[in-house]
Design a protein around this motif. Structure first.
Motif, PDB file in Angstrom:
ATOM      1  N   ALA A  45       8.745   4.984   5.185  1.00 34.90           N
ATOM      2  CA  ALA A  45       8.014   6.247   5.300  1.00 34.90           C
ATOM      3  C   ALA A  45       8.878   7.373   5.877  1.00 34.90           C
ATOM      4  N   LEU A  46       9.731   7.015   6.823  1.00 36.86           N
ATOM      5  CA  LEU A  46      10.540   8.044   7.486  1.00 36.86           C
ATOM      6  C   LEU A  46      11.787   8.384   6.658  1.00 36.86           C
ATOM      7  N   ASN A  87      11.363   8.200   2.649  1.00 35.15           N
ATOM      8  CA  ASN A  87      10.296   9.188   2.399  1.00 35.15           C
ATOM      9  C   ASN A  87       9.271   8.666   1.398  1.00 35.15           C
ATOM     10  N   PHE A  88       8.904   7.440   1.537  1.00 38.05           N
ATOM     11  CA  PHE A  88       7.969   6.838   0.589  1.00 38.05           C
ATOM     12  C   PHE A  88       6.957   6.001   1.366  1.00 38.05           C
ATOM     13  N   ILE A  89       5.714   6.425   1.352  1.00 37.78           N
ATOM     14  CA  ILE A  89       4.678   5.702   2.084  1.00 37.78           C
ATOM     15  C   ILE A  89       3.870   4.881   1.088  1.00 37.78           C
ATOM     16  N   LYS A 119       0.199   5.628  -0.030  1.00 38.56           N
ATOM     17  CA  LYS A 119      -0.027   7.081  -0.098  1.00 38.56           C
ATOM     18  C   LYS A 119       0.776   7.688  -1.250  1.00 38.56           C
ATOM     19  N   THR A 120       2.107   7.582  -1.139  1.00 37.25           N
ATOM     20  CA  THR A 120       2.960   8.137  -2.198  1.00 37.25           C
ATOM     21  C   THR A 120       2.673   7.412  -3.508  1.00 37.25           C
ATOM     22  N   ALA A 121       2.479   6.116  -3.406  1.00 35.43           N
ATOM     23  CA  ALA A 121       2.050   5.318  -4.555  1.00 35.43           C
ATOM     24  C   ALA A 121       1.231   4.163  -4.013  1.00 35.43           C
ATOM     25  N   SER A 158      -0.372  11.632  -7.030  1.00 32.36           N
ATOM     26  CA  SER A 158      -1.272  10.941  -6.099  1.00 32.36           C
ATOM     27  C   SER A 158      -2.013  11.875  -5.144  1.00 32.36           C
ATOM     28  N   ARG A 177      10.993  18.228  11.148  1.00 33.88           N
ATOM     29  CA  ARG A 177      10.028  17.780  10.139  1.00 33.88           C
ATOM     30  C   ARG A 177       8.817  18.699  10.287  1.00 33.88           C
ATOM     31  N   VAL A 206       7.979  14.067   2.212  1.00 32.89           N
ATOM     32  CA  VAL A 206       7.150  12.869   2.139  1.00 32.89           C
ATOM     33  C   VAL A 206       5.666  13.224   2.103  1.00 32.89           C
ATOM     34  N   GLY A 207       4.929  12.479   1.319  1.00 31.87           N
ATOM     35  CA  GLY A 207       3.500  12.728   1.231  1.00 31.87           C
ATOM     36  C   GLY A 207       2.897  11.897   0.117  1.00 31.87           C
ATOM     37  N   PRO A 208       1.675  12.122  -0.257  1.00 28.66           N
ATOM     38  CA  PRO A 208       0.740  13.030   0.397  1.00 28.66           C
ATOM     39  C   PRO A 208       0.210  12.424   1.691  1.00 28.66           C
TER      40      PRO A 208
END
Ligand SMILES: Cc1cc2nc3c(=O)[nH]c(=O)nc-3n(C[C@H](O)[C@H](O)[C@H](O)COP(=O)(O)OP(=O)(O)OC[C@H]3O[C@@H](n4cnc5c(N)ncnc54)[C@H](O)[C@@H]3O)c2cc1C
Ligand SMILES: Cc1cc2nc3c(=O)[nH]c(=O)nc-3n(C[C@H](O)[C@H](O)[C@H](O)COP(=O)(O)OP(=O)(O)OC[C@H]3O[C@@H](n4cnc5c(N)ncnc54)[C@H](O)[C@@H]3O)c2cc1C
Ligand code: SF4
Ligand code: FES
Lengths: 274, 495
Positions: free
Chosen positions: B201-202, B240-242, B245-247, A27, A44, A86-88
């Motif tokens: 997200a966190l 850790n998954f937004i 954004k991440t998907a 992504s 972080r 975590v990202g993008p």
């Protein structure tokens, strides 16, 4: 948990990590970054995605040893895990065909510049890249940048490689020589400030990618706020790239020192415990 | 909820309740004074970031307090509760000594009673409409303290029941964010038999309950027990998954997710945009609390730094401001001050927090507003300019409008300023999903009955819909959304 697949040392202080992160590899776009936490006790910290392989499911991170957190990451090896990643994050670079692009990268800033240079080249632009660092040791990713540039100019403060002088010397030479449609500046805040002043003089639209201090990277805390055109914006969600001519670089430089005292103490504790 | 009336009546008519009412004459009940919540001594507690201030009622204290409740025919307390908990029923179970049944009663309606018992603004809700407050003009039954007691008792007794889960129906749904709205949504959906994944997200699950509200008010272990339970019931948590954004939503749909509950909160901190606000040492309450609560910055063992100010000014009068100023006190501030532009009466914070803050030596500068900050040569804030205010006519919120007193400026020395003047809805999802209808404030627009947004498979609730609101409202939204999403998916299946 994200595993480190490969590690390449660029110098004593700079290394590239290839990290398993299949979702992000798919992504991410040029200009995006990640936030990672090395271990339970860790901070972080933001790092730009310097490249990605969506097929292998990996992303590249290039890190320079600065203080505690970057050193902790730097010291990891192939097979080790990064606890959180975590990202993008951030807005992707606006890539378009405009003519000639002048890309100025200072120090480790060359890493985030690489995917941008690649994308601009692929979009059909003429790309001139300037790599600048204090000395030869600190010039990184030269071959990779060459692959996507029509011309590469190397500048070192001490003249140990390429031409002796600052990034702005190289940039001004190019600007006086030919028509530059757009400029990108990524590197230490001071370097971006002076590059921006230069291109403003020649009225060349310029994007700078800011390295503000961050905590969450999702717009939740405001640690990363910058003044752009008199407005307060958040680097992590509104940036990290902004119109360089509108950025209050002096404020950015001051804000980067916001936790200097605490960081220094932490670093001393860290060094004495190792 | 008038449909509830009959049910309440039937419950009230049960023999055990009738007998209990007869056991003590009403005048004996009303003669009792409200039981005080035992708490740590202020001088002791300000030395610890992680010791809970309220230590909790004993079983005996709880029973005495519960016996004050008159088990009214028309229990007006329930009208004040945003999720209509059957208050007299749980209170009477406590009086009876059947604490586990009391906890079970709470769980009929509230997903996280141990949390709500601690953080709900009871004085504005159930306790405000209690018969004692309204008619007797006496201190209300300590409903909040009793709620907390029952939930804690259940947890500590080790006989916390993991609710039954319907057989898996193989349908995948996602919750976005892991605050109270999502947690209650996930609990209900998993009970209905859905395959539920919560994306956060966190790096920690819990939303504001973890990164915002401090340990001294809501210990993490209480939230963790609830998370454990959800996990045991089959809820999956992905950190850790937004989402967006991440998907993207499209990615998740192609992976089989059929519907989404967006509860991404109101995490965007507001600033005042006054001169000097970007100097170092001036930060949002979100940044300050996140550093301390999520990143453990107060401990030397952890890498994240936090400025330990000696003269700390916190701007605002809400819960976030109280949490920040009391945290600063605990981190060694000599002067920890609240600077609030209205008067104490208008403060939106829970009354108990204001009271605790006063006991802890927090200075209140009410009717005062910052107008400018000054810094030393390194850009570190060292002084702020304050203007005095007075109160004028009530504004649209019904609170009296603060008016500037011209020529009243004065300066005070500060080395840390925490701005807690409110939050805006998290812009991530609305900016990623262009077709989603949002209000001019950036909140997601939903049908209030069903919590469904302008995109049929997308439901939303909590602060992303309401702006900064409360834990109990967020939880209520989660439950409503679960019920209507279930209906939506069932109907879709029939087609
Ligand atoms: C969007 C973004 C992308 C970034 N991409 C990269 C990258 O690709 N590679 C990379 O090596 N670094 C990158 N950085 C910078 C990196 O995040 C910092 O170097 C790192 O957080 C420093 O942490 P530390 O604990 O090691 O050092 P600290 O102990 O925090 O600091 C050591 C020294 O570095 C200075 N410093 C602190 N934070 C920063 C910062 N954000 N930028 C510059 N100097 C800082 C301090 O003032 C201090 O003098 C990026 C930053 C941002 C915001
Ligand atoms: C310091 C503080 C004190 C408070 N005190 C009280 C109190 O005493 N009593 C009370 O009733 N209320 C209090 N509140 C308010 C209450 O906490 C909130 O109303 C409530 O938490 C809202 O719940 P929520 O589920 O909507 O969202 P939140 O709890 O805000 O959680 C949202 C979560 O979603 C995550 N997220 C956002 N976008 C994405 C995405 N795209 N993908 C994945 N994850 C995402 C965020 O990281 C966050 O963790 C307080 C708030 C604060 C900040
Ligand atoms: S209104 Fe007060 S006294 Fe009456 S049932 Fe509710 S809590 Fe008890
Ligand atoms: S890093 Fe927290 S808002 Fe940008």
């Amino acid at each position: 948990m994200n595993q480190i697949i490969d590690k390449v040392l660029f110098s004593e202080k700079v290394a590239k990590f290839v990290v398993d992160a299949p979702r992000i590899a798919k992504s991410r776009k040029p200009g995006h970054f990640v936030i990672l936490r090395v271990d339970e006790k860790g901070e972080r910290i933001p790092l730009t995605i310097a490249g990605a392989d969506p097929v292998k499911g990996t992303i590249d991170l290039v890190v320079q040893k600065m203080g505690v957190s970057s050193t902790k990451l730097f010291d990891l090896n192939v097979g080790d895990f990064i606890l959180d990643l975590v990202g993008p994050l951030g807005k992707a670079t606006h890539i378009h065909n405009t003519g000639t692009i002048l890309a100025c990268g200072g120090g480790v800033g060359v890493a985030p510049m690489l995917p941008i240079v690649e994308a601009f080249k692929k979009a059909g632009n003429r790309v001139i890249s300037i790599l600048a660092a204090r000395n030869k040791e600190l010039i990184i990713l030269e071959d990779e940048i060459r692959k996507w540039s029509d011309e590469v100019i190397i500048m070192t403060d001490d003249g140990s490689y390429g031409t002796k002088g600052l990034v702005t010397t190289g940039a001004e030479m190019v600007i006086q020589r030919e028509k530059v449609n757009e400029c990108i500046a990524i590197g230490p805040a001071v370097m971006m400030k002076f590059t921006s002043l230069l291109t403003k003089k020649y009225e060349i639209p310029t994007q700078a990618s800011l390295n503000a201090i961050m905590v969450d990277g999702t717009g939740m805390c405001g640690a990363c706020r910058v003044s752009v055109g008199g407005r307060t914006l958040f680097t992590c969600i509104d940036g990290p790239e902004f119109d360089a001519h509108q950025i209050d670089f002096n404020e950015l430089i001051v804000r980067l020192g916001g936790y200097a005292a605490e960081e220094k103490l932490a670093n001393e504790r860290f060094l004495s415990s190792n | 909820m008038s449909t509830n009336k009959e049910y309440l009546q039937t419950e009230r008519d049960k023999e055990w309740r009738a007998e209990l009412r007869k056991k003590m004459p009403a005048k004996d009940r009303t003669a009792k004074v409200r039981t005080r919540m035992p708490e740590l001594d202020p001088f002791v507690r300000i030395q610890y970031q992680d010791r809970e201030v309220n230590t909790g009622l004993t079983g005996q204290q709880a029973q005495v307090e519960a016996s004050r409740c008159l088990d009214c025919i028309n229990p007006t307390c329930i009208d004040g509760c945003p999720v209509s908990i059957n208050i007299p029923k749980f209170v009477k179970y406590i009086e009876l000594g059947n604490f586990l049944e009391a906890a079970k009663t709470l769980k009929e309606t509230s997903a996280l009673p141990a949390v709500c018992g601690r953080v709900c603004p009871q004085e504005k809700q159930c306790e405000a409409t209690c018969f004692y407050t309204v008619k007797l003009k006496k201190d209300p039954v300590a409903i909040g303290h009793l709620e907390r007691f029952a939930a804690d008792y259940e947890r500590e007794s080790g006989s916390m029941s993991v609710p039954e889960v319907a057989p898996a129906n193989g349908k995948k749904v996602a919750a976005i964010g892991s605050g109270p709205a999502s947690l209650s949504f996930a609990g209900d959906m998993v009970k209905f038999g859905y395959d539920v994944t919560v994306f956060e997200a966190l790096h920690e699950i819990g939303g504001v309950l973890k990164y915002g509200i401090p340990e001294f008010r809501l210990p993490n272990k209480i939230v963790d027990v609830e998370l454990d339970n959800l996990q045991k019931m089959g809820v999956k948590f992905v950190r850790n998954f937004i989402v967006g954004k991440t998907a993207s939503f499209e990615d998740l749909k192609s992976e089989g997710f059929e519907a989404f509950f967006v509860a991404s909160g109101a995490g965007l901190p507001r600033f005042m945009n006054i001169p000097g606000e970007n100097y170092n040492g001036i930060l949002s309450s979100n940044e300050y609390l996140t550093r301390v609560n999520l990143m453990n910055a107060a401990s030397e063992q952890f890498d994240t730094p936090v400025i330990k100010g000696k003269n700390v000014a916190v701007i605002g009068g809400g819960n976030t401001a109280m949490d920040s100023v009391r945290t600063a006190k605990r981190l060694g501030a000599e002067r920890a001050m609240i600077i609030y532009r209205r008067s104490r009466e208008e403060m939106p914070a829970r009354v108990e927090e204001v009271h605790h803050a006063e006991e802890e030596g927090i200075e209140f500068m009410n009717l005062a507003n910052p107008i400018e900050y000054f810094a030393d040569e390194k850009g570190m804030v060292n002084r702020m300019r304050i203007q005095r205010m007075t109160l004028g006519e009530p504004d649209s919120s019904g609170r009296r409008r603060p008016i500037v007193l011209e020529g009243s400026e004065y300066d005070i020395p500060v080395d840390l300023v925490i701005v807690a003047v409110g939050v805006s809805p998290n812009p991530l999802i609305p900016s990623e999903v262009k077709e989603l209808k949002v209000s001019k404030w950036g909140t997601i627009e939903v049908n209030e009955e069903t919590m469904q947004s302008s995109i049929p498979e997308l439901f939303a609730g909590g602060d992303i819909v309401r702006g900064g609101a409360t834990v109990i409202l967020a939880m209520g939204d989660g439950r409503k959304a679960a019920a209507s999403m279930d209906q939506y998916l069932q109907e879709k299946m029939k087609k």
